[in-house]
Design a protein around this motif. Structure first.
Motif, PDB file in Angstrom:
ATOM      1  N   PRO A 266       0.807  -1.231   0.000  1.00  0.00           N
ATOM      2  CA  PRO A 266       0.000   0.000   0.000  1.00  0.00           C
ATOM      3  C   PRO A 266       0.839   1.280   0.000  1.00  0.00           C
ATOM      4  N   LEU A 267       1.978   1.263   0.679  1.00  0.00           N
ATOM      5  CA  LEU A 267       2.808   2.468   0.717  1.00  0.00           C
ATOM      6  C   LEU A 267       3.313   2.803  -0.691  1.00  0.00           C
ATOM      7  N   THR A 268       3.694   1.779  -1.446  1.00  0.00           N
ATOM      8  CA  THR A 268       4.125   2.002  -2.825  1.00  0.00           C
ATOM      9  C   THR A 268       2.996   2.601  -3.646  1.00  0.00           C
ATOM     10  N   GLN A 269       1.824   2.044  -3.535  1.00  0.00           N
ATOM     11  CA  GLN A 269       0.664   2.540  -4.286  1.00  0.00           C
ATOM     12  C   GLN A 269       0.367   3.997  -3.938  1.00  0.00           C
ATOM     13  N   HIS A 270       0.407   4.295  -2.655  1.00  0.00           N
ATOM     14  CA  HIS A 270       0.110   5.652  -2.186  1.00  0.00           C
ATOM     15  C   HIS A 270       1.136   6.647  -2.722  1.00  0.00           C
ATOM     16  N   ARG A 271       2.419   6.313  -2.586  1.00  0.00           N
ATOM     17  CA  ARG A 271       3.457   7.271  -2.970  1.00  0.00           C
ATOM     18  C   ARG A 271       3.574   7.423  -4.485  1.00  0.00           C
ATOM     19  N   VAL A 272       3.340   6.364  -5.218  1.00  0.00           N
ATOM     20  CA  VAL A 272       3.359   6.474  -6.679  1.00  0.00           C
ATOM     21  C   VAL A 272       2.231   7.378  -7.150  1.00  0.00           C
ATOM     22  N   ALA A 273       1.048   7.190  -6.567  1.00  0.00           N
ATOM     23  CA  ALA A 273      -0.086   8.029  -6.949  1.00  0.00           C
ATOM     24  C   ALA A 273       0.173   9.491  -6.588  1.00  0.00           C
ATOM     25  N   LEU A 274       0.717   9.714  -5.395  1.00  0.00           N
ATOM     26  CA  LEU A 274       0.990  11.081  -4.966  1.00  0.00           C
ATOM     27  C   LEU A 274       2.050  11.725  -5.861  1.00  0.00           C
ATOM     28  N   ALA A 275       3.073  10.963  -6.211  1.00  0.00           N
ATOM     29  CA  ALA A 275       4.116  11.490  -7.093  1.00  0.00           C
ATOM     30  C   ALA A 275       3.535  11.848  -8.456  1.00  0.00           C
ATOM     31  N   ALA A 276       2.723  10.962  -9.010  1.00  0.00           N
ATOM     32  CA  ALA A 276       2.115  11.218 -10.318  1.00  0.00           C
ATOM     33  C   ALA A 276       1.240  12.464 -10.272  1.00  0.00           C
ATOM     34  N   ASN A 277       0.515  12.637  -9.188  1.00  0.00           N
ATOM     35  CA  ASN A 277      -0.382  13.785  -9.079  1.00  0.00           C
ATOM     36  C   ASN A 277       0.380  15.087  -8.823  1.00  0.00           C
ATOM     37  N   LYS A 278       1.494  15.006  -8.116  1.00  0.00           N
ATOM     38  CA  LYS A 278       2.322  16.205  -7.947  1.00  0.00           C
ATOM     39  C   LYS A 278       2.903  16.649  -9.289  1.00  0.00           C
ATOM     40  N   ILE A 279       3.310  15.693 -10.108  1.00  0.00           N
ATOM     41  CA  ILE A 279       3.824  16.036 -11.434  1.00  0.00           C
ATOM     42  C   ILE A 279       2.715  16.648 -12.283  1.00  0.00           C
ATOM     43  N   ALA A 280       1.515  16.055 -12.212  1.00  0.00           N
ATOM     44  CA  ALA A 280       0.385  16.591 -12.970  1.00  0.00           C
ATOM     45  C   ALA A 280       0.018  17.998 -12.495  1.00  0.00           C
ATOM     46  N   ALA A 281       0.101  18.234 -11.192  1.00  0.00           N
ATOM     47  CA  ALA A 281      -0.191  19.568 -10.658  1.00  0.00           C
ATOM     48  C   ALA A 281       0.836  20.582 -11.145  1.00  0.00           C
ATOM     49  N   ALA A 282       2.091  20.176 -11.183  1.00  0.00           N
ATOM     50  CA  ALA A 282       3.133  21.064 -11.692  1.00  0.00           C
ATOM     51  C   ALA A 282       2.884  21.392 -13.162  1.00  0.00           C
ATOM     52  N   GLU A 283       2.490  20.399 -13.946  1.00  0.00           N
ATOM     53  CA  GLU A 283       2.183  20.647 -15.360  1.00  0.00           C
ATOM     54  C   GLU A 283       1.017  21.613 -15.510  1.00  0.00           C
ATOM     55  N   ALA A 284       0.015  21.489 -14.631  1.00  0.00           N
ATOM     56  CA  ALA A 284      -1.138  22.386 -14.705  1.00  0.00           C
ATOM     57  C   ALA A 284      -0.742  23.819 -14.364  1.00  0.00           C
ATOM     58  N   LEU A 285       0.094  23.984 -13.345  1.00  0.00           N
ATOM     59  CA  LEU A 285       0.581  25.326 -13.013  1.00  0.00           C
ATOM     60  C   LEU A 285       1.346  25.917 -14.190  1.00  0.00           C
ATOM     61  N   SER A 286       2.216  25.108 -14.781  1.00  0.00           N
ATOM     62  CA  SER A 286       2.995  25.571 -15.927  1.00  0.00           C
ATOM     63  C   SER A 286       2.085  25.983 -17.075  1.00  0.00           C
ATOM     64  N   ALA A 287       1.120  25.150 -17.397  1.00  0.00           N
ATOM     65  CA  ALA A 287       0.208  25.458 -18.498  1.00  0.00           C
ATOM     66  C   ALA A 287      -0.551  26.752 -18.239  1.00  0.00           C
ATOM     67  N   GLY A 288      -0.887  27.019 -16.975  1.00  0.00           N
ATOM     68  CA  GLY A 288      -1.626  28.229 -16.629  1.00  0.00           C
ATOM     69  C   GLY A 288      -0.832  29.492 -16.892  1.00  0.00           C
ATOM     70  N   TYR A 289       0.421  29.541 -16.418  1.00  0.00           N
ATOM     71  CA  TYR A 289       1.166  30.789 -16.634  1.00  0.00           C
ATOM     72  C   TYR A 289       1.696  30.895 -18.058  1.00  0.00           C
ATOM     73  N   VAL A 290       1.920  29.771 -18.731  1.00  0.00           N
ATOM     74  CA  VAL A 290       2.298  29.831 -20.145  1.00  0.00           C
ATOM     75  C   VAL A 290       1.159  30.429 -20.964  1.00  0.00           C
ATOM     76  N   GLU A 291      -0.070  30.010 -20.649  1.00  0.00           N
ATOM     77  CA  GLU A 291      -1.231  30.565 -21.357  1.00  0.00           C
ATOM     78  C   GLU A 291      -1.352  32.056 -21.093  1.00  0.00           C
ATOM     79  N   LEU A 292      -1.120  32.489 -19.845  1.00  0.00           N
ATOM     80  CA  LEU A 292      -1.170  33.917 -19.507  1.00  0.00           C
ATOM     81  C   LEU A 292      -0.129  34.698 -20.307  1.00  0.00           C
ATOM     82  N   LEU A 293       1.098  34.207 -20.330  1.00  0.00           N
ATOM     83  CA  LEU A 293       2.161  34.906 -21.045  1.00  0.00           C
ATOM     84  C   LEU A 293       1.869  34.981 -22.540  1.00  0.00           C
ATOM     85  N   GLN A 294       1.306  33.903 -23.082  1.00  0.00           N
ATOM     86  CA  GLN A 294       0.979  33.919 -24.507  1.00  0.00           C
ATOM     87  C   GLN A 294      -0.164  34.882 -24.809  1.00  0.00           C
TER      88      GLN A 294
END
Length: 390
Positions: free
Chosen positions: A273-301
């Motif tokens: 379970p710890l592996t499942q939890h941390r893999v999911a959290l890692a994947a979601n942190k990466i996805a959140a970072a991508e969303a933040l990036s997409a937001g300010y890139v869209e603003l700058l454009q």
């Protein structure tokens, strides 16, 4: 081909190169500079024309497309992506120079321009230009660059100092063998130096013009490419961090099936379970970072498309959101590292390289999460940002 087709062609070619870039990671680490094969693959893909104006035969793609390509390169090799960030973003900075300079820089439609933006040189005015002397550390990509953009100080007769940026052929500089580091070794961020080097006036831009609207009278770049310089550089740079995190997650998951946990009864780590939890959290942190990036890139454009510069508040938010994105992917890879096991420490496996390179690059002065959040926080609470790096 149209803009969309050009962007897709570059991205597809880079994606096809990712396995080879990843395989070359050990060589990049050990020689402290990326292999020529990496540069050749990306040159053929069109990467070094991403920010070159179309009138010189470049692709001049929008920021979102540049970020997508740089992210994909980092999925293969973080050091290669970091060098490409330097080359592409500094090539864009060259569009701020007079037309005569641009004709020299962009003659082939594909160019690699490195840069060192701490003013550790002196520029002395002489007839027709300046005499440049100095040493510039952390000059990423200098070993594979055609040009170098170097910050220096000019001392005026009244004693005041002014920062300027000089564009110099790399062949006119000395590259020192002083890049011996524990992370991001493949970036080849050695020092460059010059001694009493003449630089013609048209290749020297004041800080006011570099951080503002560029040289008076220059031919503007295509509509939608007049970005705010610091925001543009930050947005491009974050791509490397996100791409490395995506690569780390990918190779972590590739090694997971059939792997047991030493000194336990677990024969398949995926069931823990710890592996499942941390893999999911890692994947979601990466996805959140991508969303933040997409937001300010869209603003700058959006601002660039409207022919406007972002507000101080918006530029501060780019710094803070970029810092948050970097912090998120750093945490994601650190979490995966705690699960990867001792075997992942092997220098022959790419996971440890993503981990080391990402942590190393979070110490970069402009990209440090703490520094970006401080600037953003000051503006949010109603204080002056107290930095020109917006």
């Amino acid at each position: 081909m149209g803009e969309h087709d050009n962007a897709k062609a570059v991205l597809d070619a880079v994606r096809d190169s990712v396995p080879r870039l990843r395989e070359n990671g050990l060589e990049a680490d050990e020689r402290r500079w990326i292999p020529e094969e990496n540069i050749d693959l990306l040159d053929k893909a069109g990467v070094f024309g991403l920010a070159v104006p179309r009138r010189f035969g470049g692709l001049d793609l929008p920021l979102a497309d540049q970020v997508a390509v740089l992210t994909e390169i980092a999925r293969g090799c973080g050091s290669t992506s970091w060098a490409c960030v330097a080359w592409v973003s500094t090539a864009w900075m060259a569009t701020l120079y007079p037309d005569q300079t641009q004709e020299e820089i962009f003659g082939s439609g594909s160019v690699r321009v490195s840069g060192a933006f701490t003013p550790t040189g002196k520029a002395v005015p002489v007839e027709g230009g300046y005499r440049l002397t100095g040493k510039w550390r952390f000059n990423t990509g200098c070993r594979g660059a055609h040009w170098d953009l170097l910050a220096a100080l000019v001392e005026h007769p009244d004693g005041e100092e002014e920062e300027v940026f000089a564009l110099v052929p790399m062949s006119d500089l000395t590259i020192e063998d002083d890049w011996h580091v524990s992370g991001a070794a493949g970036t080849g961020s050695s020092s460059t130096s010059a001694q009493d080097l003449f630089v013609p006036a048209h290749r020297v831009l004041t800080g006011e013009y570099a951080l503002g609207d560029g040289a008076p009278g220059r031919t503007p770049t295509a509509k939608g490419r007049e970005y705010s310089m610091i925001s543009y550089v930050v947005a491009a740079s974050v791509a490397t961090y996100i791409g490395m995190a995506k690569g780390a997650l990918e190779v972590f998951l590739e090694r997971l099936p059939g792997r047991g946990l030493a000194y336990t009864n677990w024969t398949d780590q995926r069931q823990h379970p710890l592996t499942q939890h941390r893999v999911a959290l890692a994947a979601n942190k990466i996805a959140a970072a991508e969303a933040l990036s997409a937001g300010y890139v869209e603003l700058l454009q959006r601002r660039a498309d409207a022919g406007e510069q972002p507000t101080v508040e918006e530029r501060a938010a780019v710094r803070g959101q970029a810092g948050t994105a970097i912090q998120l992917v750093k945490e994601a890879v650190q979490d995966l590292q705690t699960l990867a096991g001792a075997s992942a420490l092997s220098k022959y496996l790419p996971f440890q390289r993503y981990y080391r390179d990402l942590l190393a690059l979070t110490t970069h002065g402009l990209m440090s999460p703490d520094m970006g959040l401080e600037v953003h926080g000051r503006v949010l609470v109603g204080l002056d940002p107290e930095t020109p790096f917006l």
